[in-house]
Motif scaffolding. Structure first.
Motif, short mmCIF file in Angstrom:
data_model
loop_
_atom_site.label_atom_id
_atom_site.label_comp_id
_atom_site.label_asym_id
_atom_site.label_seq_id
_atom_site.Cartn_x
_atom_site.Cartn_y
_atom_site.Cartn_z
N MET A 151 42.56 -45.02 65.11
CA MET A 151 42.48 -43.69 64.49
C MET A 151 41.05 -43.39 64.03
O MET A 151 40.60 -42.24 64.13
N SER A 152 40.34 -44.38 63.54
CA SER A 152 38.98 -44.15 63.06
C SER A 152 38.07 -43.68 64.20
O SER A 152 37.23 -42.80 64.02
N LEU A 153 38.24 -44.25 65.39
CA LEU A 153 37.45 -43.84 66.55
C LEU A 153 37.82 -42.43 67.00
O LEU A 153 36.95 -41.64 67.36
N ALA B 177 38.97 -40.03 65.04
CA ALA B 177 38.39 -39.13 64.03
C ALA B 177 36.90 -38.92 64.29
O ALA B 177 36.40 -37.79 64.26
N LYS B 178 36.20 -40.01 64.54
CA LYS B 178 34.76 -39.93 64.79
C LYS B 178 34.46 -39.08 66.01
O LYS B 178 33.61 -38.20 65.97
N ALA C 197 37.91 -39.13 58.43
CA ALA C 197 39.04 -40.04 58.63
C ALA C 197 40.28 -39.55 57.90
O ALA C 197 41.40 -39.67 58.41
N TYR D 220 44.66 -38.00 59.07
CA TYR D 220 45.92 -38.35 58.42
C TYR D 220 46.61 -37.13 57.78
O TYR D 220 47.77 -37.21 57.40
N LYS E 142 49.09 -43.68 64.01
CA LYS E 142 48.68 -43.59 65.41
C LYS E 142 49.90 -43.28 66.28
O LYS E 142 49.81 -42.50 67.23
#
Length: 191
Positions: free
Chosen positions: A29-31, A33-34, A40, A44, A50
């Motif tokens: 999820m972090s990737l 968002a980026k 981040a 959510y 995910k």
């Protein structure tokens, strides 16, 4: 289909691209968002996990495909014209969205597929295809074969053509693309 927020669309598009490059496992999820250019916490706001993201993306894509069929199928138009419009409409959609085919291929072979509650045969996509081919049979345009078989044959024909073309394994000369749905039509139509 109701419009979605720009941020949510960016998240979907980023997820499609990252899943193509890294697979589901390699796409945290972090990737996403980026890549989508969102915080981040924003991701959510739209998706609890995910799994929710992947399942929502699956349904979002299915709605886009259904909208192509809805747009190209009209009782006001001759059946044969609708047949070719649907073929070319889906071909254009998949050609313009190559990440969608990669996503679907990975999705059906992943644990996420088990979370889809709808039966494939009762899905709106399958029902629309079946209904379209039932109309062709009922009106005498198509052979009296299973509408499910005709729908599957047509849809897989489109997908295979796009996959072969986009991979470079099939280079079509001018006019050759038109031959593919024509051969399909000739094989399905009643004599």
């Amino acid at each position: 289909m109701e419009p979605i927020a720009d941020k949510k669309k960016a998240i979907f598009e980023s997820t499609l691209e990252l899943v193509r490059e890294n697979g589901f496992h390699g796409t945290p999820m972090s990737l996403v968002a980026k890549k989508a250019g969102v915080a981040a916490g924003t991701i959510y706001h739209y998706f609890e996990s995910k799994q929710d993201l992947i399942l929502d993306l699956f349904h979002y894509i299915k709605e886009q495909i259904i909208s192509v069929i809805k747009r190209e199928d009209s009782a006001e138009m001759p059946y044969q014209k609708c047949f070719f419009n649907i073929w070319y409409g889906l071909h254009a959609y998949y050609s313009e969205n190559p990440n969608v085919l990669m996503f679907f291929e990975q999705f059906v072979n992943s644990p996420y597929n088990a979370f889809i509650q709808e039966d494939y045969n009762s899905s709106e996509f399958r029902q629309r295809l079946t209904s379209f081919f039932e109309r062709g049979i009922r009106e005498g345009h198509l052979k009296a074969l299973s509408p499910n078989v005709l729908g599957t044959l047509a849809h897989t024909n489109i997908i295979s053509t796009v996959k072969m073309s986009s991979s470079g394994r099939l280079v079509l000369e001018e006019g050759e693309l038109k031959q593919i749905p024509q051969i399909l039509w000739d094989g399905m139509r009643s004599r």
